[in-house]
Write a protein that holds these residues in place. Structure first.
Motif, short mmCIF file in Angstrom:
data_model
loop_
_atom_site.label_atom_id
_atom_site.label_comp_id
_atom_site.label_asym_id
_atom_site.label_seq_id
_atom_site.Cartn_x
_atom_site.Cartn_y
_atom_site.Cartn_z
N LEU A 88 13.58 7.09 -2.10
CA LEU A 88 14.88 6.44 -2.12
C LEU A 88 15.76 7.20 -3.10
O LEU A 88 15.41 7.30 -4.29
CB LEU A 88 14.77 4.98 -2.55
N ILE A 89 16.84 7.79 -2.64
CA ILE A 89 17.71 8.59 -3.50
C ILE A 89 18.86 7.72 -4.00
O ILE A 89 19.60 7.13 -3.22
CB ILE A 89 18.25 9.82 -2.76
N VAL A 90 18.97 7.66 -5.34
CA VAL A 90 20.00 6.84 -5.98
C VAL A 90 20.99 7.76 -6.68
O VAL A 90 20.59 8.67 -7.43
CB VAL A 90 19.39 5.86 -7.01
N ASP A 91 22.27 7.53 -6.42
CA ASP A 91 23.31 8.35 -7.06
C ASP A 91 24.46 7.45 -7.49
O ASP A 91 25.03 6.71 -6.68
CB ASP A 91 23.82 9.42 -6.08
N LYS A 92 24.76 7.47 -8.79
CA LYS A 92 25.86 6.68 -9.36
C LYS A 92 25.75 5.22 -8.97
O LYS A 92 26.74 4.56 -8.64
CB LYS A 92 27.20 7.26 -8.92
N GLY A 93 24.51 4.70 -9.00
CA GLY A 93 24.29 3.29 -8.77
C GLY A 93 24.17 2.86 -7.33
O GLY A 93 23.98 1.68 -7.04
N LYS A 94 24.26 3.80 -6.40
CA LYS A 94 24.18 3.45 -4.98
C LYS A 94 23.01 4.18 -4.32
O LYS A 94 22.68 5.31 -4.68
CB LYS A 94 25.48 3.81 -4.27
N LEU A 95 22.40 3.50 -3.34
CA LEU A 95 21.34 4.12 -2.55
C LEU A 95 22.01 4.96 -1.47
O LEU A 95 22.68 4.44 -0.58
CB LEU A 95 20.46 3.03 -1.91
N VAL A 96 21.84 6.30 -1.56
CA VAL A 96 22.57 7.20 -0.67
C VAL A 96 21.72 7.77 0.45
O VAL A 96 22.25 8.28 1.44
CB VAL A 96 23.21 8.35 -1.47
N ALA A 97 20.39 7.69 0.32
CA ALA A 97 19.51 8.18 1.39
C ALA A 97 18.11 7.66 1.15
O ALA A 97 17.73 7.33 0.02
CB ALA A 97 19.49 9.71 1.43
N GLU A 98 17.33 7.55 2.22
CA GLU A 98 15.93 7.16 2.10
C GLU A 98 15.14 7.70 3.27
O GLU A 98 15.69 7.97 4.35
CB GLU A 98 15.78 5.65 2.01
N GLY B 136 0.77 -1.23 0.00
CA GLY B 136 0.00 0.00 0.00
C GLY B 136 0.80 1.28 0.00
O GLY B 136 0.23 2.37 -0.01
N GLU B 137 2.13 1.18 -0.04
CA GLU B 137 2.97 2.37 -0.08
C GLU B 137 3.16 2.85 -1.52
O GLU B 137 3.11 2.08 -2.47
CB GLU B 137 4.36 2.08 0.51
N ILE B 138 3.42 4.15 -1.65
CA ILE B 138 3.94 4.71 -2.89
C ILE B 138 5.37 5.16 -2.58
O ILE B 138 5.59 6.05 -1.76
CB ILE B 138 3.13 5.91 -3.40
N VAL B 139 6.33 4.54 -3.23
CA VAL B 139 7.75 4.82 -2.97
C VAL B 139 8.41 5.29 -4.26
O VAL B 139 8.19 4.71 -5.33
CB VAL B 139 8.48 3.58 -2.42
N GLY B 140 9.18 6.37 -4.16
CA GLY B 140 9.83 6.94 -5.33
C GLY B 140 11.32 6.73 -5.34
O GLY B 140 11.98 6.88 -4.31
N LEU B 141 11.85 6.36 -6.51
CA LEU B 141 13.30 6.33 -6.73
C LEU B 141 13.67 7.68 -7.36
O LEU B 141 13.22 8.00 -8.46
CB LEU B 141 13.68 5.20 -7.68
N LEU B 142 14.49 8.44 -6.67
CA LEU B 142 14.87 9.77 -7.14
C LEU B 142 16.35 9.77 -7.50
O LEU B 142 17.20 9.32 -6.73
CB LEU B 142 14.60 10.80 -6.04
N GLY B 143 16.66 10.28 -8.69
CA GLY B 143 18.06 10.38 -9.09
C GLY B 143 18.17 10.95 -10.48
O GLY B 143 17.20 11.01 -11.24
N LEU B 144 19.37 11.39 -10.82
CA LEU B 144 19.62 11.93 -12.15
C LEU B 144 19.54 10.82 -13.19
O LEU B 144 19.58 9.63 -12.87
CB LEU B 144 21.01 12.58 -12.19
N ASN B 145 19.42 11.21 -14.46
CA ASN B 145 19.46 10.23 -15.53
C ASN B 145 20.79 9.48 -15.48
O ASN B 145 21.86 10.08 -15.34
CB ASN B 145 19.31 10.93 -16.89
N GLY B 146 20.70 8.15 -15.58
CA GLY B 146 21.90 7.32 -15.50
C GLY B 146 22.29 6.91 -14.10
O GLY B 146 23.32 6.24 -13.91
#
Length: 256
Positions: free
Chosen positions: A201-211, A27-37
């Motif tokens: 969930l913040i993704v940067d250069k292939g790694k999860l850096v914060a949530e 029931g959650e809405i979860v977003g993956l946030l990050g730049l293209n690539g």
């Protein structure tokens, strides 16, 4: 509903994602946030069983992506960044076709009408897809993802290319889907993902850096942006000048 442990994916030695772990409740809405690539689409493709990881594992509703990909595909609805549409078909006929592809062999019309109602496509249900605006095409893309009534929706950049009015409409649509589905979506637009998602969930250069939620991430951002300066003299004047800078929350003077 979704559990990810240590996912890594490499293409010819190039890292796409590395050691990504997270979980999503029903029931959650979860977003993956990050730049293209950044690796967002790779994560979504692995959860949709379109890619296998180089290392790590993931489960959807208790099923393993390695051992039970067929069962997982029946549980998810997937919208890639380019909707898989057939321009020569009408909306209604296309959704009926997709329903049959996804194993629906009875009550197809009920499934189609339900998807049309959920995505507010009634006015264009008999229109040829090739004649639709970009906003309506995105809605048809979501309709094909939900026509078989999946537990989980995976949406890759659902607001990409939409105008401001269409973005608001899409945001409302995604929030409404929470009533019947667990949703994971990707975006590179912070303002939109914070208005739509329960967690980010913040993704940067292939790694999860914060949530976390918006408040959690704001607190982490403030802590991460603390600056310390050492001055020989004039600390009071310097502190007053810094306080006038936009974005500065507080200035504290301490003796060394």
């Amino acid at each position: 509903m979704i559990t990810v442990r240590g996912l890594s994916k490499y293409y010819s030695g190039t890292r796409a994602i590395e050691d990504v772990s997270f979980s999503i409740n029903s029931g959650e809405i979860v977003g993956l946030l990050g730049l293209n690539g950044a690796g967002k689409s790779t994560i979504l493709k692995i959860l949709g069983c379109f890619l296998m990881p180089s290392r790590g594992t993931a489960e959807v509703s208790g099923y393993s992506i390695e051992d039970n990909p067929k069962e997982i595909r029946s549980l998810i609805g997937y919208l890639p960044d380019t909707p898989p549409l057939y321009d020569e078909m009408t909306v209604k006929k296309y959704l009926a076709y997709v329903a049959r592809l996804k194993g629906i062999d009875t009550d197809i019309d009920q499934h189609v009408q339900g998807a049309i109602a959920q995505t507010n496509l009634e006015e264009v249900s008999d229109v040829v897809i090739g004649n639709l605006s970009h906003g309506f095409r995105q809605r048809v893309g979501i309709a094909q993802a939900i026509v078989h009534r999946p537990k989980v929706l995976i949406l890759d950049e659902p607001i990409n290319g939409l105008d401001p009015v269409q973005i608001v409409e899409m945001r409302d649509l995604i929030v409404s889907l929470k009533k019947k589905h667990t949703v994971i979506l990707s975006s590179h637009i912070l303002s939109e993902i914070t208005k739509t998602c329960d967690r980010i969930l913040i993704v940067d250069k292939g790694k999860l850096v914060a949530e976390g939620g918006q408040g959690d991430l704001d607190s982490k951002s403030i802590a991460a942006s603390r600056v310390e300066c050492e001055l020989g003299s004039g600390a009071d004047k310097a502190a007053e000048a810094v306080r006038q800078i936009d974005g500065v929350k507080a200035v504290n003077i301490t003796d060394s």
